[in-house]
Design an enzyme around this catalytic site. Structure first.
Site, PDB file in Angstrom:
ATOM      1  N   GLU A 158       0.859  -1.180   0.000  1.00 40.01           N
ATOM      2  CA  GLU A 158       0.000   0.000   0.000  1.00 40.01           C
ATOM      3  C   GLU A 158       0.897   1.231   0.000  1.00 40.01           C
ATOM      4  O   GLU A 158       1.706   1.415   0.910  1.00 40.01           O
ATOM      5  CB  GLU A 158      -0.873   0.058   1.247  1.00 40.01           C
ATOM      6  CG  GLU A 158      -1.893  -1.053   1.397  1.00 40.01           C
ATOM      7  CD  GLU A 158      -2.685  -0.867   2.689  1.00 40.01           C
ATOM      8  OE1 GLU A 158      -2.665   0.246   3.260  1.00 40.01           O
ATOM      9  OE2 GLU A 158      -3.310  -1.841   3.127  1.00 40.01           O
ATOM     10  N   ASP A 166      -5.469   8.059  10.633  1.00 36.58           N
ATOM     11  CA  ASP A 166      -4.092   7.708  10.963  1.00 36.58           C
ATOM     12  C   ASP A 166      -3.708   8.147  12.366  1.00 36.58           C
ATOM     13  O   ASP A 166      -4.012   9.257  12.805  1.00 36.58           O
ATOM     14  CB  ASP A 166      -3.134   8.345   9.951  1.00 36.58           C
ATOM     15  CG  ASP A 166      -3.358   7.827   8.546  1.00 36.58           C
ATOM     16  OD1 ASP A 166      -3.739   6.659   8.429  1.00 36.58           O
ATOM     17  OD2 ASP A 166      -3.161   8.594   7.587  1.00 36.58           O
TER      18      ASP A 166
END
Length: 290
Positions: free
Chosen positions: A73, A84
């Site tokens: 990724e 995140d």
């Protein structure tokens, strides 16, 4: 093109019943099939483009390919990374501060794809919307990318991406959370291609020391609705955790642990070596029964 200050997202038109598109197996599908044939889970590793710099990020990704990662990724740095945790958010901040652009993301994808390893882009929707969904899909496909993981894009707002991914034969990976209803899971999985991303916990990345106990149940619920591979992300940091997830999932996704190795390294050579070593350790962990 800078993505540090993108404008507000305009919602793409929804598609209630997208047409069925038959494409050759993607590199992602091939990677999961190979792992299944070898009686193991696929190892999916995440790195943001441009951290600690573009060259080191690419070299680290190539080290991951060599050490046993099945899918990489590539994170597209974005100024408001809602999902995140602090490790990745800090890395993304430094990547943006260093001038990372979407072109750097495509360069990293191309380098990975040239090795034969499947490369997907993990991105929030706003940068893609600003770039143009069809143009982004076109340029990603030209770089050898297999598709997109879109953590903040809902099926109801995905019309332009569904059309673009069909036109350019790209996978599309949506996320299923532990809180998702059965109806929601059915809706999400019907639109996925490549694999389904099962979120193992409610929260942000890189903040837990153990894989959530609900991850197995989430995978089982997803499998009631699709034959696509199911990969689990959030909370996997060690070989032992990778082995635990591999016992019930088709893929194990690791992000913060890799980024942490880059952040803690004394220099580029140390960073690449640390990422290579972690990849090899995790690759052993996803082999069931070991």
């Amino acid at each position: 093109m800078s993505v540090s200050n993108p404008p507000s997202v305009s919602n793409p038109p929804s598609v209630s019943n997208p047409p069925s598109v038959s494409n050759p197996p993607s590199t992602v599908s091939t990677a999961f099939a190979k792992a299944r044939a070898e009686d193991r889970a696929a190892l999916v590793g995440y790195l943001p483009a441009g951290f600690p710099d573009s060259g080191t990020a690419i070299k680290a990704a190539l080290a991951m390919c060599e050490a046993g990662a099945d899918v990489i990724e590539v994170g597209l740095p974005y100024s408001d990374p809602l999902m995140d945790g602090p490790v990745i958010a800090d890395a993304v901040y430094h990547a943006l501060k260093g001038g990372t652009r979407i072109a750097d993301v495509f360069d990293m994808v191309s380098a990975i794809a040239d090795t034969g390893t499947a490369a997907v882009v993990m991105t929030y929707w706003n940068p893609v919307d600003r770039y143009g969904a069809d143009a982004f899909a076109r340029d990603l496909a030209r770089a050898g990318g297999a598709g997109l993981i879109t953590p903040d894009l809902t099926p109801e707002e995905a019309g332009s991406w569904l059309a673009a991914s069909d036109a350019h034969h790209l996978d599309r990976v949506f996320l299923v959370a532990p809180s998702s209803t059965q109806a929601r899971i059915e809706r999400i999985t019907r639109l996925c291609r490549g694999f389904v991303y099962a979120v193992s916990l409610m929260g942000i990345t890189g903040t837990k020391e153990a894989v959530s106990s609900v991850a197995g149940a989430t995978v089982a619920r997803i499998r009631e609705h699709t034959d696509l591979p199911v990969a689990v992300g959030l909370g996997v940091n060690t070989r032992e955790q990778a082995a635990a997830v591999a016992s019930f999932a088709d893929g194990v996704i690791v992000g913060s642990a890799f980024v942490r190795r880059l952040a803690q390294a004394s220099g580029p050579d140390d960073a690449i070596a640390a990422v290579r070593a972690l990849t090899a350790d995790l690759a052993e962990g996803v082999r069931r029964g070991r």
